[in-house]
Structure formats: C-alpha cells, structure tokens
Enzyme design. Sequence first.
Site, PDB file in Angstrom:
ATOM      1  N   THR A 137       0.818  -1.208   0.000  1.00  0.00           N
ATOM      2  CA  THR A 137       0.000   0.000   0.000  1.00  0.00           C
ATOM      3  C   THR A 137       0.857   1.266   0.000  1.00  0.00           C
ATOM      4  O   THR A 137       2.003   1.247   0.473  1.00  0.00           O
ATOM      5  CB  THR A 137      -0.900   0.002   1.258  1.00  0.00           C
ATOM      6  OG1 THR A 137      -1.515   1.275   1.404  1.00  0.00           O
ATOM      7  CG2 THR A 137      -0.097  -0.266   2.531  1.00  0.00           C
ATOM      8  N   ASP A 138       0.266   2.361  -0.465  1.00  0.00           N
ATOM      9  CA  ASP A 138       0.982   3.650  -0.418  1.00  0.00           C
ATOM     10  C   ASP A 138       1.104   4.170   1.014  1.00  0.00           C
ATOM     11  O   ASP A 138       1.894   5.068   1.287  1.00  0.00           O
ATOM     12  CB  ASP A 138       0.291   4.697  -1.306  1.00  0.00           C
ATOM     13  CG  ASP A 138      -1.154   5.001  -0.921  1.00  0.00           C
ATOM     14  OD1 ASP A 138      -1.679   4.357   0.020  1.00  0.00           O
ATOM     15  OD2 ASP A 138      -1.770   5.877  -1.559  1.00  0.00           O
ATOM     16  N   GLU A 139       0.328   3.573   1.947  1.00  0.00           N
ATOM     17  CA  GLU A 139       0.331   4.096   3.324  1.00  0.00           C
ATOM     18  C   GLU A 139       1.677   3.892   4.016  1.00  0.00           C
ATOM     19  O   GLU A 139       1.944   4.523   5.034  1.00  0.00           O
ATOM     20  CB  GLU A 139      -0.784   3.447   4.145  1.00  0.00           C
ATOM     21  CG  GLU A 139      -2.154   3.729   3.568  1.00  0.00           C
ATOM     22  CD  GLU A 139      -3.288   3.556   4.570  1.00  0.00           C
ATOM     23  OE1 GLU A 139      -3.033   3.450   5.769  1.00  0.00           O
ATOM     24  OE2 GLU A 139      -4.443   3.544   4.113  1.00  0.00           O
ATOM     25  N   TYR A 163      -1.840  -0.450  11.006  1.00  0.00           N
ATOM     26  CA  TYR A 163      -1.990  -1.114   9.700  1.00  0.00           C
ATOM     27  C   TYR A 163      -0.778  -0.834   8.812  1.00  0.00           C
ATOM     28  O   TYR A 163      -0.130  -1.756   8.301  1.00  0.00           O
ATOM     29  CB  TYR A 163      -3.281  -0.654   9.000  1.00  0.00           C
ATOM     30  CG  TYR A 163      -3.309  -0.976   7.526  1.00  0.00           C
ATOM     31  CD1 TYR A 163      -3.379  -2.294   7.081  1.00  0.00           C
ATOM     32  CD2 TYR A 163      -3.232   0.042   6.563  1.00  0.00           C
ATOM     33  CE1 TYR A 163      -3.382  -2.601   5.713  1.00  0.00           C
ATOM     34  CE2 TYR A 163      -3.244  -0.256   5.203  1.00  0.00           C
ATOM     35  CZ  TYR A 163      -3.317  -1.570   4.787  1.00  0.00           C
ATOM     36  OH  TYR A 163      -3.317  -1.874   3.443  1.00  0.00           O
ATOM     37  N   LYS A 167       2.180  -3.307   7.303  1.00  0.00           N
ATOM     38  CA  LYS A 167       2.454  -3.493   5.865  1.00  0.00           C
ATOM     39  C   LYS A 167       3.914  -3.118   5.564  1.00  0.00           C
ATOM     40  O   LYS A 167       4.588  -3.784   4.779  1.00  0.00           O
ATOM     41  CB  LYS A 167       1.495  -2.647   5.011  1.00  0.00           C
ATOM     42  CG  LYS A 167       0.043  -3.102   5.037  1.00  0.00           C
ATOM     43  CD  LYS A 167      -0.186  -4.493   4.442  1.00  0.00           C
ATOM     44  CE  LYS A 167      -0.005  -4.542   2.948  1.00  0.00           C
ATOM     45  NZ  LYS A 167      -0.430  -5.865   2.395  1.00  0.00           N
TER      46      LYS A 167
HETATM   47  P1  NAD Z   1      -9.772  -7.217   2.119  1.00  0.00           P
HETATM   48  O1  NAD Z   1      -9.776  -6.950   3.595  1.00  0.00           O
HETATM   49  O2  NAD Z   1     -10.987  -6.928   1.322  1.00  0.00           O
HETATM   50  O3  NAD Z   1      -9.415  -8.754   1.852  1.00  0.00           O
HETATM   51  C1  NAD Z   1      -8.409  -9.427   2.576  1.00  0.00           C
HETATM   52  C2  NAD Z   1      -8.568 -10.918   2.297  1.00  0.00           C
HETATM   53  O4  NAD Z   1      -7.525 -11.610   3.010  1.00  0.00           O
HETATM   54  C3  NAD Z   1      -9.900 -11.505   2.802  1.00  0.00           C
HETATM   55  O5  NAD Z   1     -10.450 -12.363   1.839  1.00  0.00           O
HETATM   56  C4  NAD Z   1      -9.502 -12.276   4.047  1.00  0.00           C
HETATM   57  O6  NAD Z   1     -10.359 -13.387   4.319  1.00  0.00           O
HETATM   58  C5  NAD Z   1      -8.098 -12.724   3.687  1.00  0.00           C
HETATM   59  N1  NAD Z   1      -7.261 -12.990   4.872  1.00  0.00           N
HETATM   60  C6  NAD Z   1      -7.117 -12.197   5.971  1.00  0.00           C
HETATM   61  N2  NAD Z   1      -6.290 -12.794   6.852  1.00  0.00           N
HETATM   62  C7  NAD Z   1      -5.908 -13.974   6.287  1.00  0.00           C
HETATM   63  C8  NAD Z   1      -5.044 -15.025   6.706  1.00  0.00           C
HETATM   64  N3  NAD Z   1      -4.420 -14.988   7.902  1.00  0.00           N
HETATM   65  N4  NAD Z   1      -4.845 -16.085   5.870  1.00  0.00           N
HETATM   66  C9  NAD Z   1      -5.479 -16.140   4.659  1.00  0.00           C
HETATM   67  N5  NAD Z   1      -6.329 -15.182   4.244  1.00  0.00           N
HETATM   68  C10 NAD Z   1      -6.526 -14.100   5.032  1.00  0.00           C
HETATM   69  O7  NAD Z   1      -8.495  -6.443   1.566  1.00  0.00           O
HETATM   70  P2  NAD Z   1      -8.310  -5.641   0.182  1.00  0.00           P
HETATM   71  O8  NAD Z   1      -8.790  -4.270   0.360  1.00  0.00           O
HETATM   72  O9  NAD Z   1      -8.782  -6.485  -0.919  1.00  0.00           O
HETATM   73  O10 NAD Z   1      -6.700  -5.585   0.157  1.00  0.00           O
HETATM   74  C11 NAD Z   1      -5.950  -6.665  -0.393  1.00  0.00           C
HETATM   75  C12 NAD Z   1      -4.474  -6.338  -0.275  1.00  0.00           C
HETATM   76  O11 NAD Z   1      -4.182  -5.140  -0.994  1.00  0.00           O
HETATM   77  C13 NAD Z   1      -3.998  -6.104   1.157  1.00  0.00           C
HETATM   78  O12 NAD Z   1      -2.714  -6.653   1.285  1.00  0.00           O
HETATM   79  C14 NAD Z   1      -3.949  -4.589   1.274  1.00  0.00           C
HETATM   80  O13 NAD Z   1      -2.974  -4.187   2.216  1.00  0.00           O
HETATM   81  C15 NAD Z   1      -3.566  -4.188  -0.127  1.00  0.00           C
HETATM   82  N6  NAD Z   1      -4.026  -2.856  -0.577  1.00  0.00           N
HETATM   83  C16 NAD Z   1      -5.339  -2.506  -0.456  1.00  0.00           C
HETATM   84  C17 NAD Z   1      -5.765  -1.268  -0.945  1.00  0.00           C
HETATM   85  C18 NAD Z   1      -7.214  -0.820  -0.866  1.00  0.00           C
HETATM   86  O14 NAD Z   1      -7.515   0.312  -1.198  1.00  0.00           O
HETATM   87  N7  NAD Z   1      -8.128  -1.676  -0.467  1.00  0.00           N
HETATM   88  C19 NAD Z   1      -4.834  -0.400  -1.537  1.00  0.00           C
HETATM   89  C20 NAD Z   1      -3.491  -0.796  -1.629  1.00  0.00           C
HETATM   90  C21 NAD Z   1      -3.108  -2.042  -1.149  1.00  0.00           C
HETATM   91  O1  DAU Z   2      -4.138   4.025   0.542  1.00  0.00           O
HETATM   92  C1  DAU Z   2      -4.366   2.652   0.431  1.00  0.00           C
HETATM   93  C2  DAU Z   2      -5.215   2.185   1.590  1.00  0.00           C
HETATM   94  O2  DAU Z   2      -6.530   2.668   1.345  1.00  0.00           O
HETATM   95  C3  DAU Z   2      -5.222   0.671   1.758  1.00  0.00           C
HETATM   96  O3  DAU Z   2      -3.933   0.226   2.060  1.00  0.00           O
HETATM   97  C4  DAU Z   2      -6.186   0.253   2.874  1.00  0.00           C
HETATM   98  O4  DAU Z   2      -6.258  -1.159   2.954  1.00  0.00           O
HETATM   99  C5  DAU Z   2      -7.559   0.807   2.532  1.00  0.00           C
HETATM  100  O5  DAU Z   2      -8.466   0.501   3.577  1.00  0.00           O
HETATM  101  C6  DAU Z   2      -7.497   2.318   2.311  1.00  0.00           C
HETATM  102  O6  DAU Z   2      -7.200   3.001   3.560  1.00  0.00           O
HETATM  103  P1  DAU Z   2      -7.963   4.340   4.001  1.00  0.00           P
HETATM  104  O7  DAU Z   2      -7.878   4.456   5.468  1.00  0.00           O
HETATM  105  O8  DAU Z   2      -7.519   5.496   3.193  1.00  0.00           O
HETATM  106  O9  DAU Z   2      -9.480   3.946   3.523  1.00  0.00           O
HETATM  107  P2  DAU Z   2     -10.900   4.189   4.206  1.00  0.00           P
HETATM  108  O10 DAU Z   2     -11.925   3.835   3.195  1.00  0.00           O
HETATM  109  O11 DAU Z   2     -10.982   3.555   5.555  1.00  0.00           O
HETATM  110  O12 DAU Z   2     -10.923   5.765   4.420  1.00  0.00           O
HETATM  111  C7  DAU Z   2     -10.784   6.666   3.334  1.00  0.00           C
HETATM  112  C8  DAU Z   2     -10.779   8.083   3.905  1.00  0.00           C
HETATM  113  O13 DAU Z   2     -12.098   8.360   4.416  1.00  0.00           O
HETATM  114  C9  DAU Z   2      -9.848   8.271   5.082  1.00  0.00           C
HETATM  115  O14 DAU Z   2      -9.308   9.586   5.026  1.00  0.00           O
HETATM  116  C10 DAU Z   2     -10.733   8.126   6.303  1.00  0.00           C
HETATM  117  C11 DAU Z   2     -12.062   8.672   5.821  1.00  0.00           C
HETATM  118  N1  DAU Z   2     -13.275   8.038   6.424  1.00  0.00           N
HETATM  119  C12 DAU Z   2     -13.362   6.684   6.410  1.00  0.00           C
HETATM  120  C13 DAU Z   2     -14.464   6.044   6.944  1.00  0.00           C
HETATM  121  C14 DAU Z   2     -14.572   4.540   6.952  1.00  0.00           C
HETATM  122  C15 DAU Z   2     -14.288   8.826   6.937  1.00  0.00           C
HETATM  123  O15 DAU Z   2     -14.210  10.067   6.931  1.00  0.00           O
HETATM  124  N2  DAU Z   2     -15.373   8.205   7.475  1.00  0.00           N
HETATM  125  C16 DAU Z   2     -15.517   6.847   7.517  1.00  0.00           C
HETATM  126  O16 DAU Z   2     -16.526   6.337   8.052  1.00  0.00           O
END
Ligand code: NAD
Ligand code: DAU
Length: 357
Positions: A137-139, A163, A167
């Site tokens: 992730t970019d975080e 988190y 990562k």
């Molecule tokens: P998600 O939470 O929707 O899915 C995570 C999946 O991993 C689920 O299916 C869960 O059951 C599985 N999982 C969790 N713990 C596990 C374990 N111990 N063993 C096997 N499976 C397990 O997550 P997402 O948003 O799809 O993110 C997927 C990946 O991409 C993550 O590594 C996250 O850090 C990364 N990522 C997410 C975003 C975003 O915006 N969502 C952005 C950049 C990177």
């Molecule tokens: O940047 C990549 C990341 O983006 C991934 O690595 C994470 O897995 C993914 O969850 C996401 O993280 P964020 O924290 O940015 O996503 P989230 O949807 O939780 O929140 C987006 C923005 O909105 C953040 O600034 C927090 C704000 N927010 C979020 C929620 C859930 C609110 O203001 N209210 C809310 O209820």
Amino acid sequence: MNFKRNILITGGAGFIGSHVVRLFVNKYPDYRIVCLDKLTYAGNLANLRDVETAPNYDFVRGDICDYEGVLKILGDYHIDGIIHLAAESHVDRSIKDPFAFAKTNVMGTLSLLQAAKLYWESLPEGYEGKRFYHISTDEVYGALEPNGGLFTEQTPYAPHSPYSASKASSDHFVRAYHDTYGLPTIISNCSNNYGPYQFPEKLIPLFINNIRQHKPLPVYGKGENVRDWLYVEDHARAIDLIFHEGKVAETYNIGGNNEWRNIDLVRVLIATTDRLLGNPEGHSLDLITYVTDRAGHDLRYAIDSTKLQQELGWSPSLQFEEGIEKTVRWYLTNQEWLDGVTSGDYQRYYEEMYKGR
Ligand code: NAD
Ligand code: DAU
C-alpha cells in the site's frame, strides 16, 4: 490437466483479490489459479461465484500464518508463482486491535516467504521461473502535505498507523528475503481502490449503503484528508502486468492520479447515489455528520506511478466519474450482497459449511 503455470493467490476472496482471481482465471485458461483464503469477516466466496466452477480454479480455505499448511499447498499444487494479497486491511480496526495486524500482515507474510523459499529450494531448478509478488500500500510512505509532492518508489518509509506499520514491516521482510536468500520477489504499493465487492466498512461502500438506507454519513474530522482513488480493475490489470513483466527485486507504485478531499468525494457520492435512486438533487446532503477524527489520520496520500507507466506501459483506464457511476450502480443493483455482508449471515454460512474440516 497439465497447466503452464500454477499460481497461488492469497486473500483472493477479499475485495481486490477477487478481481485479481477473476482476471487470471478468465485471461489465462492454461494457468491453474489456486485461491488461499482464511475467509475472515472480509473474505466472501460470493465475490468469486462467477469463477468457482472454472476448470482452472481451486479454492483452499487456510491461514497464511499456518506455515506447515502453506508448505503443503505449495507442494500439492506445484506452485511456481505467488501473488500475496491476504491481509488485515482496515486502518480503523488496526487502531483497535494492532496484534491481529502484526499477526497476519507480518507473521503471515513471513510464513509465506519461508514456505516459498523452502519449497522452491527443494526443486531441481530452484528459483528459476519462480515469482513471489507482494501487494502493498501507499500508506507505508506516511503522509504528504497538501502541496507536498507525490510518493515515489524512493520515498522513505514512514508509516503512522498500526496497519501501515504492519504493511511496511512485511515489505521489509519481502526485500530481506530477496537480498539474503535470492528469493525472486517483487512489491507494488497502490493507492486507495474502489469498485464492486469492497467490504462496506471502507468509505465508499459504507457511504453508498448509508445513503441507500438514509443513515448518517460519518465524515472524520473536517473531511479535508486527501486520497488518490483507483478503480479496482485497473489495479488488477497492473498486478497482471507487474507479475508477468516486472523486474525481480523492484518496487512499482500504482496510483490513479486522482486526488479527492474526502468531503468533495462524499458530495459526488451523494449526487450520484441520489440520482440513481431517483431522489431529488441534494436529498441526502443533510446526512453528512462530522465526527471525531481517526487517531493519527494521515492528511494526504498521492502516488507517482511514472515508473509503471514508462517501463511497463500501464495507465488507468477509467475516468473517476465513470468509475464512481459504475460502482454506485453495482452496489444499488447488488443490495442482496450488501445486506448479506452487513448482516453477517454469510459468515455463519461458512462456519457451517467448513465445520469439521
Ligand atoms: P480485504 O480486507 O478486502 O481482503 C483481505 C482478504 O484476506 C480476505 O479475503 C480475508 O479473508 C483474507 N485474509 C485475511 N487474513 C488472512 C489469513 N491470515 N490467511 C489467509 N487469508 C486471510 O483487503 P483488500 O482491500 O482487498 O486488500 C488486499 C491487499 O491489498 C492487502 O494486502 C492490502 O494491504 C492491499 N491494498 C489494499 C488497498 C485498498 O484500497 N483496499 C490499496 C493498496 C493495497
Ligand atoms: O491508501 C491505500 C489504503 O486505502 C489501503 O492500504 C487500505 O487497505 C484501505 O483501507 C485504504 O485506507 P484508508 O484508510 O484510506 O481507507 P478508508 O476507506 O478507511 O478511508 C478513506 C478516507 O475516508 C480516510 O481519510 C478516512 C475517511 N473516512 C473513512 C471512513 C470509513 C471517513 O471520513 N469516514 C468513515 O466512516
């Protein structure tokens, strides 16, 4: 059937993972795609319903922290490529329960790395033709000032939340396995994804669901935090490209070049959802509720994906307005999915289905 490649995708029942599994199963009928997922609250087999009977697809329920179990899967399926997405992914949950994040994201990744190392080293050809691709992730780069440039692959790591710290730690382990043992690793760091099948605890699906139910929209702080949004299928395409054409030991940033302040994004969501629901313009604006800010809330993320664009020819395919329209439409026409994952029925169903296994 003899497959050209045998690829393990971890976390494939989650949001991004399900799009990656779908893309690979459909695009590469000569690859066997094995999805390994623990089916936590975020994992949902309904996300993969359309590929579950494909002849080149297998699902294994398992935990990446179970080193022996992972090792057995690698051997049973002759795995030669790993795309690792399994993780605890929600920042708010990490603030409440950091241990769960260290366990899955750090120890789980380490278990997967060690199993891949041991299995591939046991083969006559060793690491030849193998690939361990870690999705990050970019975080990990921390937070930017409003006019503070973009994250590049050279930006030093500075995670702030449990988190992002977990990562970052997993990224370091992946690099260490390359540098120490020669494991053929690649990492990509992506910005915020949006699209179908995202668990409705994250901003976009949560707010669409709340607008649909006329519930408050909890905007953290003043809503001034900025995120760079990318449609999930564009991320999946980048993963495909990097898996096949990326250089071992390299890192690639993936981003939408699409920055939005949360409050502006929320207004777009309200306008789009109200329009598609047939509500009068501005109908749901009064649902906006400013609430206490997230602890340690990163002000701004923004990705420079020049390297990926120039070296591998990737670029986002969807304009944001188009992506948001598609996304809102998907959640409104898949209300059963939304109701299922919010009621927890699907989780009980899995427990029943896998009882005793
Ligand atoms: P998600 O939470 O929707 O899915 C995570 C999946 O991993 C689920 O299916 C869960 O059951 C599985 N999982 C969790 N713990 C596990 C374990 N111990 N063993 C096997 N499976 C397990 O997550 P997402 O948003 O799809 O993110 C997927 C990946 O991409 C993550 O590594 C996250 O850090 C990364 N990522 C997410 C975003 C975003 O915006 N969502 C952005 C950049 C990177
Ligand atoms: O940047 C990549 C990341 O983006 C991934 O690595 C994470 O897995 C993914 O969850 C996401 O993280 P964020 O924290 O940015 O996503 P989230 O949807 O939780 O929140 C987006 C923005 O909105 C953040 O600034 C927090 C704000 N927010 C979020 C929620 C859930 C609110 O203001 N209210 C809310 O209820």
